[in-house]
Design an enzyme around this catalytic site. Structure first.
Site: not given
Length: 757
Positions: A208-210
């Site tokens: 996950g991550s943005n």
């Protein structure tokens, strides 16, 4: 532990070169100043790298000694001795039984990989600056422990425990190596050790991550901006620690630093800002070995013996548990998929990667985007992440510079073998021929990986963005194609979270989001992130309400009315957000045993329209049943259909907004299990962690941050949940970067620490 002769990885075969000596600060001892601003955020200043590491190690130990002390027990392979062989390890990404963990880490120590790397010059081995940082960090941690005493530690989790003691530089180097292996060898401990039994390794952890890097045409003032939103665990050694590290005239960097590392992984200096997201690229391959009887296999028709590594683990009663691990020219032989004819070996591209820490250190010193890119070309150590960055000129940059095995598409097809483990997301290659060895690029810093010329990259004046989608939709105006499939596939479904990310940017650039004139400012960047949109609800809402109109069941119709009133945002008071989640997570499940899964989307994915498909909701019996089941769960347990995220999910007893990965929430959350009959989820364990919004201007950086789980893991610390409360209500910390900004903080506390002579 005795190690018999074995064939080691190609990257470690070069002759050893004496390491540059690690030195203490000039004058005979380490010294540093620690200034703490609001929320306890430390700003470390020293005159050299050794002193900087000393101050950082001391400050970190003040806040989080217990977490690192426990992890050192893990890295030394001593968890069974202190906690029992069947207890679960403290690996936050992928915990395993302590005995499996110990066997794995004892095998790493026994392989000698760390001392071999320390004997190499940079860039393969650590630079002199990094060595000083590590030595200083160890000295600072140990100085705090000596000053305080194990019996007097403020954290009750490890106060007076026999497993707490001084750490060593070897522990730190092993931790840096383990971080590089996090998405490869370290995630396959059970398959390597055989502790889970043949064919039963646990699944890989979800990524996950943005990340956004905004260029001059996307920002109102024409400078560069970065949004960092990594989604890492909220417990254990993979948490971020917020810190500023300064050597006047040499280094001045602020950002998020993973526990037990002396460098900033995500951050900025005065002129450059950067962040990362986990890639879809391959970071290891599996080789099928054609067995030749006993512990041997054939390559090009010649028999090669396997190496045997004897590992001993001490148990609580003092007895020793003995284990034999097998290895090959490719790497460790897996304890899964074996038959009389074949075995499988892990070839890990990060098996000998200590370069990442030097790369982050060089990026922190970069005065421009060109210098940051030069640092990446020099070290080529990013283990499993994309890089998104910008500088004060407003140039946006994306690249997958991660360490990827040099396997061309042609080789992957020619050498392909069936996988020994269903669902293993890695190439399985023919190990019986040297024609299937990894290739070599002339611009690669070590053999067997792709060099910079083959890496997906994009430079823009508007923006680049990634939310763990593959590289091809970094910017929809310029799809990236033509790179080796080892970096990920193109033309694939973006998934809801990357789609909502790109839509958030598009709406801000057009001004359609209701936040004012088009273009990003620091304020509108923060407001965009706080939106808490649930994209799947937006895409399915109209069809859902049409379906509801024809449903005669009273309970279902009441659930429909709740969803009709909900605004589609997973805010603390989003009445309907949890009902939608429980309905959405039931979509796709077979109605009865034996039925196949189904897609609930009315319009399927079309690679020609990746930003608008899939969409809609099918009106089929299985979808109607999913809604009835969700409503029924609420009704049967006396849970109100209007249950909100603020009522259902929390961390440290603080309500947490947001929704899940699958729903299409930008800053997603993950809880430790399903919704209980009491209307509460287990505690949040993953999600947005160190959030940073930074604007680079000619006058200096303007930055807002929030460390969602706060600075200290110590439950007795005043900084255990103070930023968590801030995050809960949508707040940010105004960063203090310059000396004047730091000095002006009314909460400022300053201490100078010295090495004891």
């Amino acid at each position: 532990m005795k190690l018999r002769p074995l064939v080691v990885a190609l990257a470690l075969l070069a002759p050893a070169v004496p390491a540059a000596p690690a030195t203490a600060a000039a004058g005979g001892g380490y010294s540093a100043t620690i200034r703490r601003t609001e929320y306890g955020i430390p700003h470390i200043t020293a005159k050299d790298y050794g002193g900087l590491g000393f101050g950082y190690g001391y400050a970190f130990a003040q806040d989080n000694l217990c977490t690192l002390a426990s992890w050192v027990v893990t890295l030394r392979g001593e968890r069974s001795r202190y906690f029992g062989p069947e207890a679960e390890s403290d690996d936050p990404a992928k915990p395993v039984a302590d005995l499996a963990s110990d066997v794995y880490y004892k095998s790493i120590a026994g392989s000698g990989v760390v001392p071999r790397l320390l004997a190499r010059p940079a860039p393969v081995g650590p630079s002199a600056e990094l060595r000083r940082l590590v030595d200083g960090y160890v000295a600072g941690y140990n100085r705090y422990l000596e000053d305080t005493g194990v019996a007097n530690l403020p954290d009750p989790r490890c106060r007076g425990k026999a497993w707490v003691g001084p750490i060593s530089a070897t522990d730190m180097w092993t931790n840096l190596l383990d971080l590089s292996r996090m998405a490869s060898g370290s995630s396959l401990k059970e398959a390597i050790t055989g502790m889970a039994g043949p064919g039963k390794p646990r699944p890989m952890p979800a990524a996950g991550s943005n990340a956004w890097a905004l260029g001059r045409t996307a920002t109102r003032d024409g400078g560069g901006m970065v949004l960092a939103d990594p989604h890492f665990p909220w417990q254990g050694i993979r948490r971020f620690y917020q810190v500023q590290l300064t050597i006047p005239g040499v280094l001045d960097v602020s950002g998020g630093s993973l526990y037990g590392t002396p460098v900033v992984q995500i951050g900025h200096n005065a002129k450059v800002a950067w962040t990362h997201t986990v890639t879809h690229a391959q970071h290891f391959t599996v080789y099928r070995l054609a067995l030749a009887g006993g512990h041997s296999y054939t390559v090009d028709g010649r028999v090669e013996p396997m190496g045997e590594q004897e590992v001993e683990v001490t148990l609580p009663d003092g007895t020793v548990s003995q284990h034999t691990l097998l290895t090959s020219r490719y790497g460790p032989v897996l304890a899964v998929g074996q038959s009389d004819e074949a075995a499988y070996a892990l070839a890990d591209a990060n098996a000998a990667n200590l370069r990442a820490a030097d790369e982050w250190l060089a990026m922190a010193r970069a005065g421009s985007l060109d210098e940051l890119r030069a640092a990446q070309r020099t070290y080529q150590g990013m283990p499993f992440v994309h890089t998104l960055a910008t500088d004060v000129s407003g140039t946006a940059y994306f690249a997958d510079t991660s360490v990827v095995p040099h396997v061309t598409d042609a080789e992957a097809e020619r050498c392909a073998k069936p996988s020994p483990v269903p669902g293993l997301d890695a190439y399985v290659l023919d190990g019986s021929t040297s024609a299937c060895l990894w290739g070599r690029d002339g611009d690669a810093v070590v053999p067997g990986i792709f060099g910079p010329a083959k890496q997906p990259a994009l430079i823009r004046a508007d923006y680049v963005a990634n939310s763990n989608n593959t590289y091809w939709m970094t910017n929809p105006a310029k799809p990236l194609t033509g790179y080796p499939t080892a970096y990920g596939k193109t033309g694939t479904d973006l998934q809801p979270r990357p789609r909502v990310s790109l839509d958030m940017i598009a709406q801000r650039l057009s001004g359609a989001d209701g936040l004012g004139a088009p273009g990003f400012t620091l304020d509108t960047l923060q407001a965009t992130v706080r939106g808490k949109r649930d994209l799947t609800f937006e895409l399915m809402r109209d069809d859902l309400l049409k379906m509801c109109d024809t449903d005669s069941r009273n309970d279902v119709r009441e659930g429909c009315r709740t969803l009709e009133k909900w605004d589609g945002r997973a805010t603390l008071d989003g009445a309907g957000a949890i009902l939608w989640r429980e309905f959405f997570t039931r979509l796709g499940r077979p109605v009865k045993a034996g039925d196949p899964p189904y897609s609930p989307w009315r319009v399927p994915f079309d690679p020609a329209h990746p930003l608008t498909t899939p969409r809609g909701l099918k009106d089929v019996p299985a979808v109607r049943q999913a809604l009835a089941d969700a409503v029924g769960f609420f009704r049967s347990n006396g849970i109100p259909l209007t249950l909100t995220p603020g009522q259902a999910q929390s961390y440290a007893s603080i309500p947490i907004p947001g929704c899940t990965e699958g729903e299409g929430c930008f800053d997603r959350v993950r809880t430790g299990g399903p919704l209980g009959t009491d209307g509460r989820y287990p505690e949040v364990d993953t999600g947005s962690s160190f959030m940073m919004a930074v604007e680079l201007t000619p006058a200096g950086p303007r930055t807002r941050t929030v460390l969602t789980y706060s600075l200290s893991a110590n439950p007795a610390s005043p900084h255990h949940a103070d930023q968590t409360a801030l995050f809960s209500r949508g707040g940010w910390v105004t960063e203090r970067f310059t000396a004047a900004e730091i000095a002006a903080d009314p909460h400022l506390e300053t201490v100078t620490v010295h090495e004891r002579r």
